[in-house]
Write a protein that holds these residues in place. Structure first.
Motif, short mmCIF file in Angstrom:
data_model
loop_
_atom_site.label_atom_id
_atom_site.label_comp_id
_atom_site.label_asym_id
_atom_site.label_seq_id
_atom_site.Cartn_x
_atom_site.Cartn_y
_atom_site.Cartn_z
N PHE A 1 8.03 -15.32 10.86
CA PHE A 1 8.32 -13.90 10.65
C PHE A 1 7.37 -13.09 11.53
CE2 PHE A 1 10.64 -15.55 7.25
CZ PHE A 1 11.31 -14.57 6.51
N GLN A 2 7.91 -12.43 12.54
CA GLN A 2 7.10 -11.56 13.40
C GLN A 2 7.24 -10.13 12.87
OE1 GLN A 2 8.93 -12.48 17.18
NE2 GLN A 2 7.33 -13.97 17.68
N LEU A 3 6.13 -9.59 12.39
CA LEU A 3 6.12 -8.30 11.70
C LEU A 3 5.40 -7.28 12.56
CD1 LEU A 3 5.05 -9.92 8.33
CD2 LEU A 3 7.36 -9.22 8.91
N SER A 4 6.15 -6.36 13.15
CA SER A 4 5.54 -5.30 13.96
C SER A 4 5.06 -4.19 13.03
CB SER A 4 6.56 -4.74 14.96
OG SER A 4 7.00 -5.76 15.84
N CYS A 5 3.78 -3.84 13.19
CA CYS A 5 3.14 -2.92 12.23
C CYS A 5 2.38 -1.82 12.94
CB CYS A 5 2.16 -3.69 11.33
SG CYS A 5 2.81 -5.21 10.65
N VAL A 6 2.07 -0.79 12.20
CA VAL A 6 1.14 0.26 12.64
C VAL A 6 0.06 0.37 11.58
CG1 VAL A 6 2.86 1.54 13.97
CG2 VAL A 6 2.51 2.08 11.55
N PHE B 1 -4.10 -4.86 6.00
CA PHE B 1 -4.81 -5.91 5.27
C PHE B 1 -4.25 -6.12 3.87
CE2 PHE B 1 -6.96 -2.18 3.74
CZ PHE B 1 -7.46 -2.50 2.49
N VAL B 2 -3.81 -5.04 3.20
CA VAL B 2 -3.24 -5.17 1.85
C VAL B 2 -1.91 -5.91 1.92
CG1 VAL B 2 -2.36 -3.93 -0.17
CG2 VAL B 2 -4.36 -3.06 1.07
N GLU B 3 -1.06 -5.53 2.86
CA GLU B 3 0.24 -6.17 3.02
C GLU B 3 0.09 -7.65 3.37
OE1 GLU B 3 1.01 -2.06 2.74
OE2 GLU B 3 -0.43 -3.08 4.04
N GLN B 4 -0.86 -7.96 4.25
CA GLN B 4 -1.07 -9.35 4.64
C GLN B 4 -1.49 -10.20 3.45
OE1 GLN B 4 -3.27 -10.13 8.32
NE2 GLN B 4 -3.00 -7.98 8.93
N TYR B 5 -2.41 -9.69 2.67
CA TYR B 5 -2.90 -10.44 1.51
C TYR B 5 -1.77 -10.69 0.50
CZ TYR B 5 -5.34 -11.44 -2.86
OH TYR B 5 -5.75 -12.02 -4.04
N GLN B 6 -1.02 -9.63 0.16
CA GLN B 6 0.04 -9.76 -0.83
C GLN B 6 1.20 -10.62 -0.32
OE1 GLN B 6 0.04 -8.94 -3.96
NE2 GLN B 6 -1.95 -7.93 -3.88
N ALA B 7 1.56 -10.46 0.94
CA ALA B 7 2.66 -11.24 1.51
C ALA B 7 2.33 -12.73 1.54
CB ALA B 7 3.01 -10.73 2.90
N GLU B 8 1.10 -13.07 1.90
CA GLU B 8 0.69 -14.48 1.93
C GLU B 8 0.73 -15.08 0.52
OE1 GLU B 8 0.29 -16.41 4.36
OE2 GLU B 8 -0.02 -15.13 6.09
N LYS B 9 0.45 -14.25 -0.49
CA LYS B 9 0.51 -14.72 -1.88
C LYS B 9 1.96 -14.96 -2.32
CE LYS B 9 -1.49 -12.86 -5.34
NZ LYS B 9 -1.99 -11.84 -6.28
N SER C 1 0.82 -1.22 0.00
CA SER C 1 0.00 0.00 0.00
C SER C 1 0.85 1.26 0.00
CB SER C 1 -0.94 0.01 1.21
OG SER C 1 -0.19 0.16 2.42
N LYS C 2 2.16 1.08 0.05
CA LYS C 2 3.12 2.20 0.02
C LYS C 2 2.94 3.17 1.18
CE LYS C 2 3.57 1.88 -5.02
NZ LYS C 2 3.53 2.57 -6.30
N ARG C 3 2.48 2.61 2.34
CA ARG C 3 2.27 3.45 3.53
C ARG C 3 3.31 3.19 4.61
NH1 ARG C 3 -3.60 2.29 5.37
NH2 ARG C 3 -3.04 0.19 4.65
N MET C 4 4.26 2.30 4.36
CA MET C 4 5.35 2.02 5.30
C MET C 4 4.83 1.61 6.67
SD MET C 4 7.86 5.15 4.07
CE MET C 4 6.49 6.23 3.66
N LEU C 5 3.93 0.63 6.67
CA LEU C 5 3.27 0.21 7.90
C LEU C 5 4.07 -0.84 8.68
CD1 LEU C 5 -0.44 -0.06 6.64
CD2 LEU C 5 0.71 1.88 7.73
N VAL C 6 4.90 -1.62 8.00
CA VAL C 6 5.70 -2.64 8.69
C VAL C 6 6.97 -1.96 9.21
CG1 VAL C 6 6.96 -4.81 8.47
CG2 VAL C 6 4.80 -4.48 7.23
N LYS C 7 7.13 -1.97 10.53
CA LYS C 7 8.20 -1.20 11.17
C LYS C 7 9.35 -2.06 11.70
CE LYS C 7 6.07 2.73 10.60
NZ LYS C 7 6.58 3.70 9.60
N GLU D 1 3.42 -13.56 11.02
CA GLU D 1 2.63 -13.07 12.16
C GLU D 1 2.69 -11.53 12.14
OE1 GLU D 1 4.15 -14.76 15.75
OE2 GLU D 1 3.41 -16.78 15.30
N PHE D 2 1.56 -10.94 11.76
CA PHE D 2 1.46 -9.47 11.76
C PHE D 2 1.02 -9.00 13.15
CE2 PHE D 2 1.42 -10.50 7.33
CZ PHE D 2 1.96 -9.40 6.68
N ILE D 3 1.87 -8.23 13.79
CA ILE D 3 1.61 -7.79 15.15
C ILE D 3 1.32 -6.28 15.10
CG2 ILE D 3 2.52 -7.61 17.50
CD1 ILE D 3 4.48 -9.90 16.67
N SER D 4 0.09 -5.94 15.42
CA SER D 4 -0.32 -4.54 15.33
C SER D 4 0.14 -3.79 16.59
CB SER D 4 -1.83 -4.43 15.22
OG SER D 4 -2.22 -3.08 15.14
#
Length: 506
Positions: free
Chosen positions: A468-473, A477-485, A449-455, A501-504
């Motif tokens: 992969f533990q991914l700390s996000c803000v 949902f876009v990143e999760q869908y594309q990454a799983e693909k 989504s080009k929003r730099m949400l994964v920190k 594992e996307f950790i909000s």
């Protein structure tokens, strides 16, 4: 856009180069026009440039001025080298050019000419310790540098035109002529003891060097475009010399890659290159497309500052801007790719592939740059754009690796792209490129989504799985869908099941 022009009045050719200033204050070449003048032929034994020679120079410069005026260019840098420098009537020549065309010609000293060639080489190649040679029509400049710092320089008052006149009376060089030339050149080199047995690369500049590189590429059906940073062994160079020694000029003219106007002067140039390789005990003979004019550009527009250690990074900066890539997104994908690379390296206790994080990072910055041409076939366009254009600061093989990583879509396409270069890579190397491409592909997906949400990225190994533990803000949902693909590509290349594992962190 602001335009700037450089006119280079050489002993063999006169050239006009036009640059435009881009939005990031970088000057990009947009026109490069050459005229063969052979001014050295009009310099007599008393070093007087004949009226015919002056008139020829004026005619060419008049044509260049029309092009400059058509382009509305107000800033023109006009320089002259050996023939004008050696002419005893140079003041008269400069006055005539100024009076007729308004050009102020700067006659470069021997030191300035050598330094400008050196400056171009150290700003556009990764060779840290080397010898440069620039054979012009009437002089030959040689420098020796260490850690990109100029140590020694020298200018010899001979070039390809003057050597041809003196040592090549017919359409072929006789044995006596060859021996006389070699004796003279060896004596010249022996006056420079700081060159002897250095066992470092030689970087050759200028038209003669460019033509030799092109001939060698055609002879071996070289599959990549461009001669900048193209290298060959001293033995390869000697083989080309032996081949041309047995040929008439009419036969040399037919060689693919050789300009017809250089056919009669190329042999003396190769003799000099070959002898320099032996004197230096060169490890490699490398060609630089960047020379005196680019040296002028760096001196005039970059303040002549010390060469950067980040030549590749600067080249990628220009590509990012030229192709309209969103810089924030580009930088974040590169950061994500580096994090994945370092985490996997830590998990496995060694590097996951042999390529440096630098190549992976820069590949990620321009991942799928081919979308600029056509988003439907962006992988193919990415590979072709990167593999077949000059990129400063890396070898041709590294450029190919960069292209393969940045264009990575799947294993099948990687094999297809690499097929013409099958002898360049071992199976292990292709596997490493596949891993690197898969990492960059995942990194791109993690900023879909080009929003730099994964920190932050943390990777842990659990039995036969990688987590992969991914700390996000924010909402990823876009990143999760594309990454799983896209994760399956990294799974196949590493042969591990991967859990995301996307950790909000709201």
């Amino acid at each position: 856009m602001k335009k700037w022009a450089v006119i280079d009045i050489g002993s063999n050719t006169i050239r006009l180069v036009i640059y435009i200033e881009t939005i990031n204050h970088f000057y990009k070449e947009v026109e490069n026009i050459k005229a063969v003048a052979r001014l050295r032929k009009y310099l007599n034994e008393e070093n007087v440039l004949s009226n015919e020679g002056v008139q020829k120079c004026l005619t060419i410069l008049k044509g260049f001025k029309e092009i400059i005026d058509f382009n509305g260019i107000n800033e023109v840098k006009c320089v002259a080298t050996a023939t004008i420098r050696q002419a005893v009537n140079k003041s008269d020549v400069l006055e005539r050019v100024k009076g007729v065309l308004g050009f102020d010609i700067q006659i470069l000293s021997e030191e300035e000419e050598a330094y400008l060639g050196f400056l171009a080489v150290v700003n556009t190649t990764a060779v840290k310790d080397g010898v440069t040679i620039d054979i012009g029509g009437g002089s030959t400049e040689i420098t020796y540098y260490e850690n990109k710092k100029l140590v020694q320089f020298h200018s010899f008052p001979f070039g390809v035109v003057s050597l041809k006149e003196k040592f090549m009376g017919g359409s072929r060089m006789t044995n006596d002529e060859r021996m006389a030339l070699q004796k003279m050149v060896l004596e010249a080199f022996e006056s420079l003891p700081w060159l002897k047995n250095k066992q470092i690369p030689i970087v050759a500049i200028g038209g003669s060097a460019r033509n030799i590189a092109q001939v060698h590429q055609h002879l071996k059906n070289y599959p990549l475009a461009g001669i900048h940073q193209y290298g060959m062994s001293p033995d390869d160079l000697h083989n080309i010399l032996q081949m041309m020694e047995s040929m008439e000029v009419t036969e040399i003219e037919k060689l693919e890659g050789l300009s017809k106007d250089r056919a009669d002067i190329i042999l003396p140039a190769i003799e000099v290159f070959d002898m320099l390789c032996k004197y230096v005990q060169a490890t490699r003979f490398i060609f630089s497309k960047r020379g005196l004019r680019e040296g002028i550009l760096y001196k005039e527009k970059a303040g002549g500052k010390n060469p950067s250690d980040f030549i590749l990074e600067n080249s990628i900066d220009h590509l990012v801007r030229d192709y309209g890539i969103e810089e924030g997104h580009s930088d974040h994908v590169a950061w994500l790719a580096k994090q994945i690379y370092f985490e996997l390296s830590n998990v496995f206790g060694n590097k996951t592939n042999e390529y440096s994080d630098r190549l992976i990072e820069q590949s990620a910055r321009i991942y799928y740059i081919g979308q600029y041409v056509d988003s439907d076939v962006s992988s193919q366009h990415t590979f072709n754009l990167l593999a077949h254009q000059s990129i400063d600061g890396i070898t041709h093989k590294e450029r190919l690796i960069l292209a393969l990583i940045a264009s990575y879509k799947n294993w099948a396409l990687l094999k297809q792209y690499s097929t013409p270069f099958i002898e360049w890579f071992s199976k292990g190397e292709l596997k490493d490129i596949r891993i690197a491409g898969s990492m960059v592909k995942l990194a791109s997906a993690l900023d879909s989504s080009k929003r730099m949400l994964v920190k932050k990225i943390k990777v842990q190994k659990r039995q036969d799985e990688l987590v992969f533990q991914l700390s996000c803000v924010g909402n990823t949902f876009v990143e999760q869908y594309q990454a799983e693909k896209q994760i399956r590509h990294l799974e196949k290349s590493l042969k591990y099941k991967i859990i995301l594992e996307f950790i909000s962190d709201r």
